[in-house]
Scaffold this motif. Sequence first.
Motif, PDB file in Angstrom:
ATOM      1  N   ASP A 244      43.166  35.123  44.097  1.00 12.60           N
ATOM      2  CA  ASP A 244      41.759  34.916  43.780  1.00 12.60           C
ATOM      3  C   ASP A 244      41.019  36.225  43.499  1.00 12.60           C
ATOM      4  OD1 ASP A 244      41.992  32.115  44.168  1.00 12.60           O
ATOM      5  OD2 ASP A 244      41.834  32.421  46.340  1.00 12.60           O
ATOM      6  N   PHE A 245      41.438  37.292  44.186  1.00 14.19           N
ATOM      7  CA  PHE A 245      40.804  38.606  44.033  1.00 14.19           C
ATOM      8  C   PHE A 245      41.876  39.683  44.111  1.00 14.19           C
ATOM      9  CE2 PHE A 245      37.671  35.856  46.011  1.00 14.19           C
ATOM     10  CZ  PHE A 245      36.538  36.078  45.244  1.00 14.19           C
ATOM     11  N   VAL A 246      41.611  40.807  43.446  1.00 14.29           N
ATOM     12  CA  VAL A 246      42.428  42.006  43.583  1.00 14.29           C
ATOM     13  C   VAL A 246      41.478  43.136  43.941  1.00 14.29           C
ATOM     14  CG1 VAL A 246      43.913  43.668  42.399  1.00 14.29           C
ATOM     15  CG2 VAL A 246      44.165  41.223  41.934  1.00 14.29           C
ATOM     16  N   GLN A 247      41.867  43.907  44.949  1.00 17.35           N
ATOM     17  CA  GLN A 247      41.032  45.009  45.408  1.00 17.35           C
ATOM     18  C   GLN A 247      41.881  46.280  45.375  1.00 17.35           C
ATOM     19  OE1 GLN A 247      38.810  45.939  49.546  1.00 17.35           O
ATOM     20  NE2 GLN A 247      38.708  43.821  48.897  1.00 17.35           N
ATOM     21  N   ILE A 248      41.330  47.346  44.815  1.00 12.48           N
ATOM     22  CA  ILE A 248      41.988  48.650  44.802  1.00 12.48           C
ATOM     23  C   ILE A 248      41.207  49.541  45.762  1.00 12.48           C
ATOM     24  CG2 ILE A 248      42.785  50.588  43.398  1.00 12.48           C
ATOM     25  CD1 ILE A 248      43.826  47.827  42.415  1.00 12.48           C
TER      26      ILE A 248
ATOM     27  N   ARG B   2      43.283  35.645  53.055  1.00 12.88           N
ATOM     28  CA  ARG B   2      44.597  36.151  53.439  1.00 12.88           C
ATOM     29  C   ARG B   2      44.961  37.205  52.400  1.00 12.88           C
ATOM     30  NH1 ARG B   2      43.557  34.384  57.567  1.00 12.88           N
ATOM     31  NH2 ARG B   2      44.287  32.490  58.530  1.00 12.88           N
ATOM     32  N   THR B   3      45.577  38.290  52.858  1.00 14.97           N
ATOM     33  CA  THR B   3      45.882  39.385  51.948  1.00 14.97           C
ATOM     34  C   THR B   3      47.369  39.706  51.909  1.00 14.97           C
ATOM     35  OG1 THR B   3      45.501  41.006  53.699  1.00 14.97           O
ATOM     36  CG2 THR B   3      43.634  40.492  52.265  1.00 14.97           C
ATOM     37  N   THR B   4      47.786  40.224  50.765  1.00 13.63           N
ATOM     38  CA  THR B   4      49.077  40.858  50.592  1.00 13.63           C
ATOM     39  C   THR B   4      48.755  42.266  50.123  1.00 13.63           C
ATOM     40  OG1 THR B   4      50.133  38.788  49.964  1.00 13.63           O
ATOM     41  CG2 THR B   4      51.268  40.815  49.326  1.00 13.63           C
ATOM     42  N   THR B   5      49.330  43.259  50.788  1.00 14.53           N
ATOM     43  CA  THR B   5      48.950  44.644  50.509  1.00 14.53           C
ATOM     44  C   THR B   5      50.159  45.443  50.038  1.00 14.53           C
ATOM     45  OG1 THR B   5      47.278  44.479  52.224  1.00 14.53           O
ATOM     46  CG2 THR B   5      47.872  46.695  51.498  1.00 14.53           C
ATOM     47  N   MET B   6      49.929  46.270  49.028  1.00  9.82           N
ATOM     48  CA  MET B   6      50.970  47.139  48.497  1.00  9.82           C
ATOM     49  C   MET B   6      50.470  48.567  48.462  1.00  9.82           C
ATOM     50  SD  MET B   6      52.239  44.825  45.276  1.00  9.82           S
ATOM     51  CE  MET B   6      50.596  44.686  44.569  1.00  9.82           C
ATOM     52  N   ARG B   7      51.307  49.501  48.877  1.00  9.98           N
ATOM     53  CA  ARG B   7      50.994  50.912  48.722  1.00  9.98           C
ATOM     54  C   ARG B   7      51.332  51.278  47.287  1.00  9.98           C
ATOM     55  NH1 ARG B   7      49.897  55.828  48.333  1.00  9.98           N
ATOM     56  NH2 ARG B   7      50.184  57.338  49.979  1.00  9.98           N
ATOM     57  N   ALA B   8      50.436  51.962  46.582  1.00 10.91           N
ATOM     58  CA  ALA B   8      50.642  52.320  45.182  1.00 10.91           C
ATOM     59  C   ALA B   8      50.810  53.831  45.047  1.00 10.91           C
ATOM     60  CB  ALA B   8      49.459  51.854  44.346  1.00 10.91           C
ATOM     61  N   PHE B   9      51.682  54.231  44.151  1.00  7.87           N
ATOM     62  CA  PHE B   9      51.941  55.651  43.890  1.00  7.87           C
ATOM     63  C   PHE B   9      51.759  55.920  42.409  1.00  7.87           C
ATOM     64  CE2 PHE B   9      54.421  54.253  47.481  1.00  7.87           C
ATOM     65  CZ  PHE B   9      54.183  55.234  48.425  1.00  7.87           C
ATOM     66  N   ASP B  10      51.114  57.041  42.090  1.00  9.32           N
ATOM     67  CA  ASP B  10      50.949  57.369  40.672  1.00  9.32           C
ATOM     68  C   ASP B  10      52.045  58.308  40.221  1.00  9.32           C
ATOM     69  OD1 ASP B  10      50.126  59.656  41.950  1.00  9.32           O
ATOM     70  OD2 ASP B  10      48.153  59.721  41.062  1.00  9.32           O
TER      71      ASP B  10
ATOM     72  N   GLY C 248      37.244  29.806  53.539  1.00  9.99           N
ATOM     73  CA  GLY C 248      36.599  30.736  52.620  1.00  9.99           C
ATOM     74  C   GLY C 248      36.105  30.045  51.365  1.00  9.99           C
ATOM     75  N   ALA C 249      36.891  29.093  50.856  1.00 10.73           N
ATOM     76  CA  ALA C 249      36.488  28.353  49.659  1.00 10.73           C
ATOM     77  C   ALA C 249      35.303  27.434  49.949  1.00 10.73           C
ATOM     78  CB  ALA C 249      37.667  27.541  49.120  1.00 10.73           C
TER      79      ALA C 249
ATOM     80  N   VAL D  20      44.369  39.135  47.223  1.00 10.34           N
ATOM     81  CA  VAL D  20      43.571  38.353  48.160  1.00 10.34           C
ATOM     82  C   VAL D  20      43.485  36.898  47.725  1.00 10.34           C
ATOM     83  CG1 VAL D  20      41.325  38.203  49.305  1.00 10.34           C
ATOM     84  CG2 VAL D  20      42.190  40.445  48.567  1.00 10.34           C
ATOM     85  N   ASN D  21      43.692  36.007  48.674  1.00 15.90           N
ATOM     86  CA  ASN D  21      43.489  34.575  48.450  1.00 15.90           C
ATOM     87  C   ASN D  21      42.473  34.048  49.447  1.00 15.90           C
ATOM     88  OD1 ASN D  21      45.113  33.698  46.279  1.00 15.90           O
ATOM     89  ND2 ASN D  21      46.920  34.013  47.544  1.00 15.90           N
TER      90      ASN D  21
END
Length: 85
Positions: A50-54, A77-85, A14-15, A8-9
Amino acid sequence: MGTYILLVNSTDDGAKNVREIPTRQAASRETAKRLGIVRKSVYMTFGPYDFVQIIEAPNDEAVAKYLLSVNSKGNVRTTTMRAFD
């Protein structure tokens, strides 16, 4: 439930409105809850984001709805990734 990582930025708006972050976080939590999403962790970070969200979500459609809601406010603004364990 699938795991997703959101990078997240803050936008310029927002700033400028940094004091509103607690209110925006509460709204984000409520939106996530309504969509069946669990916000596992939120971190403020140094570096390119600026932020990371799980989050954990029931499906991609719920994540898309969540992101559209969050991004439509114009504060991040977000960049999203699908995560796999």
